[in-house]
Write a protein that holds these residues in place. Structure first.
Motif, short mmCIF file in Angstrom:
data_model
loop_
_atom_site.label_atom_id
_atom_site.label_comp_id
_atom_site.label_asym_id
_atom_site.label_seq_id
_atom_site.Cartn_x
_atom_site.Cartn_y
_atom_site.Cartn_z
N TYR A 1 1.27 -0.88 -0.09
CA TYR A 1 0.38 -0.09 -0.13
C TYR A 1 0.95 1.67 -0.15
N CYS A 2 1.67 1.21 1.15
CA CYS A 2 2.68 2.29 1.04
C CYS A 2 3.56 2.48 -0.17
N GLY A 3 4.04 1.26 -1.19
CA GLY A 3 4.32 1.58 -2.11
C GLY A 3 4.02 2.33 -3.25
N LEU A 4 2.30 2.03 -3.58
CA LEU A 4 1.38 2.33 -4.29
C LEU A 4 1.19 3.70 -3.99
N TYR A 5 0.88 4.07 -2.95
CA TYR A 5 0.74 5.85 -2.85
C TYR A 5 2.10 6.19 -3.51
N ALA A 6 3.23 5.89 -2.51
CA ALA A 6 4.00 6.87 -3.16
C ALA A 6 4.11 6.59 -4.55
N MET A 7 3.93 5.63 -4.94
CA MET A 7 4.13 5.84 -6.81
C MET A 7 2.95 7.33 -7.25
N ALA A 8 1.80 6.87 -7.02
CA ALA A 8 0.98 8.20 -6.78
C ALA A 8 1.95 9.68 -6.86
N VAL A 9 2.05 9.76 -5.46
CA VAL A 9 2.32 10.88 -4.75
C VAL A 9 3.75 11.37 -5.71
N GLN A 10 4.29 10.66 -6.32
CA GLN A 10 5.91 10.93 -6.81
C GLN A 10 5.45 11.29 -8.09
N ALA A 11 4.35 10.54 -8.88
CA ALA A 11 3.95 11.00 -10.34
C ALA A 11 3.07 12.82 -9.89
N VAL A 12 2.12 12.78 -8.76
CA VAL A 12 1.86 14.09 -8.71
C VAL A 12 3.03 15.14 -8.85
N LEU A 13 3.88 15.19 -8.11
CA LEU A 13 5.29 15.66 -7.61
C LEU A 13 6.14 16.32 -9.22
N PHE A 14 6.74 14.73 -9.73
CA PHE A 14 6.72 15.24 -10.76
C PHE A 14 6.50 15.51 -12.27
N PHE A 15 5.23 15.86 -12.12
CA PHE A 15 4.72 16.30 -13.67
C PHE A 15 4.11 17.94 -13.11
N ARG A 16 4.13 18.08 -11.95
CA ARG A 16 3.63 19.99 -11.10
C ARG A 16 5.23 20.46 -12.08
N PHE A 17 6.39 19.89 -11.21
CA PHE A 17 7.62 20.20 -11.38
C PHE A 17 8.58 20.30 -12.57
N TYR A 18 7.45 19.16 -13.43
CA TYR A 18 8.40 19.10 -14.97
C TYR A 18 7.35 20.74 -15.74
N LEU A 19 5.92 19.73 -15.62
CA LEU A 19 5.14 21.41 -16.59
C LEU A 19 4.94 22.53 -16.35
N VAL A 20 4.66 22.75 -14.41
CA VAL A 20 4.07 23.73 -14.22
C VAL A 20 4.84 24.14 -14.18
N ARG A 21 6.50 24.13 -12.78
CA ARG A 21 7.31 24.65 -12.61
C ARG A 21 8.31 24.91 -13.54
N GLY A 22 8.55 23.89 -14.75
CA GLY A 22 9.03 24.24 -15.86
C GLY A 22 10.96 23.94 -15.02
N TRP A 23 10.78 22.71 -14.98
CA TRP A 23 11.89 22.19 -14.77
C TRP A 23 12.45 21.25 -15.82
N ALA A 24 12.19 21.73 -16.74
CA ALA A 24 12.55 20.53 -17.89
C ALA A 24 14.07 21.17 -18.20
N ALA B 1 13.08 3.98 -7.56
CA ALA B 1 13.94 2.23 -7.14
C ALA B 1 12.92 1.92 -5.65
N GLY B 2 12.53 3.67 -4.99
CA GLY B 2 11.70 2.97 -3.30
C GLY B 2 11.20 2.69 -3.70
N CYS B 3 10.47 2.87 -4.98
CA CYS B 3 8.60 2.15 -4.69
C CYS B 3 8.79 1.00 -4.90
N PHE B 4 9.54 0.70 -6.19
CA PHE B 4 10.27 -0.80 -6.16
C PHE B 4 10.09 -1.81 -5.40
N LEU B 5 11.46 -0.84 -4.63
CA LEU B 5 11.56 -1.63 -3.57
C LEU B 5 10.54 -1.61 -2.10
N LEU B 6 10.17 -1.10 -2.33
CA LEU B 6 8.58 -1.25 -1.27
C LEU B 6 7.50 -1.97 -2.01
#
Length: 451
Positions: A78-101, A118-123
């Protein structure tokens, strides 16, 4: 679940170790934190991460180590799945909104993403490994599907969620049993007036290292019961086995000083016990007979088996006889023992072996709901269904009725309960049916009836 959610911040933040270190270092430079604070906080978080990753889950109820390791695996998934979901949101936020490209931030984002994956997969991997190694409800097929699909994005999500649901149900069952045992300490719920004699069915023996009755005798003893076994032969005829049971009863009476015994018999053991009580005049020494899934009126599919060429039938029987003679049977007779299950033989048996009035007779049975409930019994189940209706894979419900018929065991799911499930053959717990607790209740009722 609440504990899982409360710890998710840790699991979600730790895959972003790089960002965490950079943030703490920046806070140190600005004088917000002591120079060593960032290092110490990182070490503490990593220590907690490793503790949750490697150690069993804590439980105040003190369930078994196996159960705590297993539920910890579910929480990690469950923690791994939650972490993957949050990381996906953070990635698109910084990549698209903040312009970290663009570099150098793009490099930080890329490294962070790799570490997060790697951390999520380990979980997920740690959780899957725990469940595969500890769960009792997952069969071989489910384990294989789980191990293969966890590598496939999106496809693994429904599989992992389904497995986690099974794990939480299994853990809840284990937890309830632990609580129940705690409440029953010194209750002597199964301490009957007369000792219990468990009589097995055809094709098995009372072996020392493989108990025919699974986990049932241990739980009965834990609740105060005195338990003995029939020790009759695996492929003996009804009359031969009855002689063994008769001798066993006298041995028990001499050892315990009791006047009678309570017999609980499964499958053909019920016929052996009935013959013992009636034909061998053991009624004065038996208080009650409880038959489980016993073919009192025979099996019609055996009628068809008896139509096979006699030479082929005898050849098959001789192979079984030789095999079981090496396992301890003195007089194995597969040919006669199996034919005694025919409807014609059962009719004659019931006419010649009447019930003894001073003995209390009761019966139970179970039923499967579809052929794949128990693959080993799929063929006989399909053969019996159109001929005799609902059955447990070997014995129809109508055939199992005898004396005070107490009911048909099944469960709330589509599986049903098979002939083998009623003796805890697979040592598994099924949703909506607890075979061990079922026998505890049966023996408890015998005690309440004065037996």
């Amino acid at each position: 679940m609440k504990k899982t959610l409360s710890r998710c911040w840790l699991m979600i933040s730790l895959p972003c170790v790089l960002n965490l270190v950079l943030l703490l270092e920046r806070m140190n430079v600005r004088g917000i934190l002591h120079p060593l604070s960032g290092f110490l906080i990182t070490v503490i978080l990593l220590g907690n991460y490793l503790r949750l990753l490697l150690l069993p889950a804590a439980d105040r109820v003190k369930t078994s180590l196996r159960a705590r390791i297993m539920i910890g695996g579910g929480r990690l998934i469950y923690c791994g799945l939650y972490a993957m979901a949050v990381q996906a949101v953070l990635f698109f936020r910084f990549y698209l909104v903040r312009g970290w490209a663009q570099p150098p931030k793009a490099a930080v984002l890329a490294v962070n993403s790799v570490l997060a994956c790697a951390g999520c997969f380990l979980l997920l991997a740690a959780g899957v490994l725990r469940i595969i190694c500890t769960s009792k409800r997952l069969g071989i097929v489910r384990r294989l599907v789980m191990a293969l699909t966890m590598w496939i994005p999106l496809l693994n999500l429904p599989v992992l969620l389904y497995v986690c649901r099974l794990v939480y149900e299994e853990y809840d069952h284990e937890r309830e049993k632990t609580l129940l045992r705690t409440l029953r300490v010194d209750s002597d719920l199964c301490r009957t007036k007369y000792p219990l004699l468990l009589v097995h069915g055809i094709g098995f023996r009372d072996l020392r290292y493989f108990n025919y009755w699974g986990r049932i005798p241990r739980e009965l003893k834990r609740n105060g019961a005195t338990v003995y076994y029939g020790n009759q032969e695996a492929l003996g005829t009804i009359s031969d086995n009855a002689e063994d049971i008769r001798g066993r009863i006298f041995q028990i009476l001499k050892e315990t000083g009791c006047e009678k015994v309570n017999i609980i018999a499964h499958s053909k053991g019920g016929l052996d016990a009935r013959y013992t009580i009636s034909a061998l005049r053991m009624g004065p020494y038996v208080a009650s007979l409880t038959t489980m899934n016993t073919p009192h009126r025979g099996c019609r599919f055996v009628d068809y088996a008896c139509r096979l060429p006699d030479g082929l039938y005898r050849l098959t029987a001789s192979c079984f006889d030789r095999a079981f003679s090496k396992l301890g049977d003195r007089h194995p007779d597969f040919y006669t023992a199996t034919r005694q299950f025919s409807t014609a033989e059962s009719r004659r048996f019931n006419e010649q072996i009447p019930d003894v009035s001073q003995v209390y007779y009761q019966s139970y049975t179970s039923k499967m709901k579809h052929p794949w409930s128990h693959l080993l019994l799929a063929v006989p189940y399909c053969m019996i269904l159109p001929l005799e209706g609902e059955n447990d894979g070997l014995v129809s419900v109508d055939s199992a009725r005898w004396g005070d018929f107490r009911g048909v065991f099944s469960n709330t799911r589509t599986r049903g309960i098979s002939h083998g499930d009623m003796i805890d053959l697979k040592r598994e717990d099924y949703a909506g049916f607890d075979v061990v607790e079922t026998y505890v209740q049966i023996v408890s009722e015998l005690k309440n009836k004065g037996f």
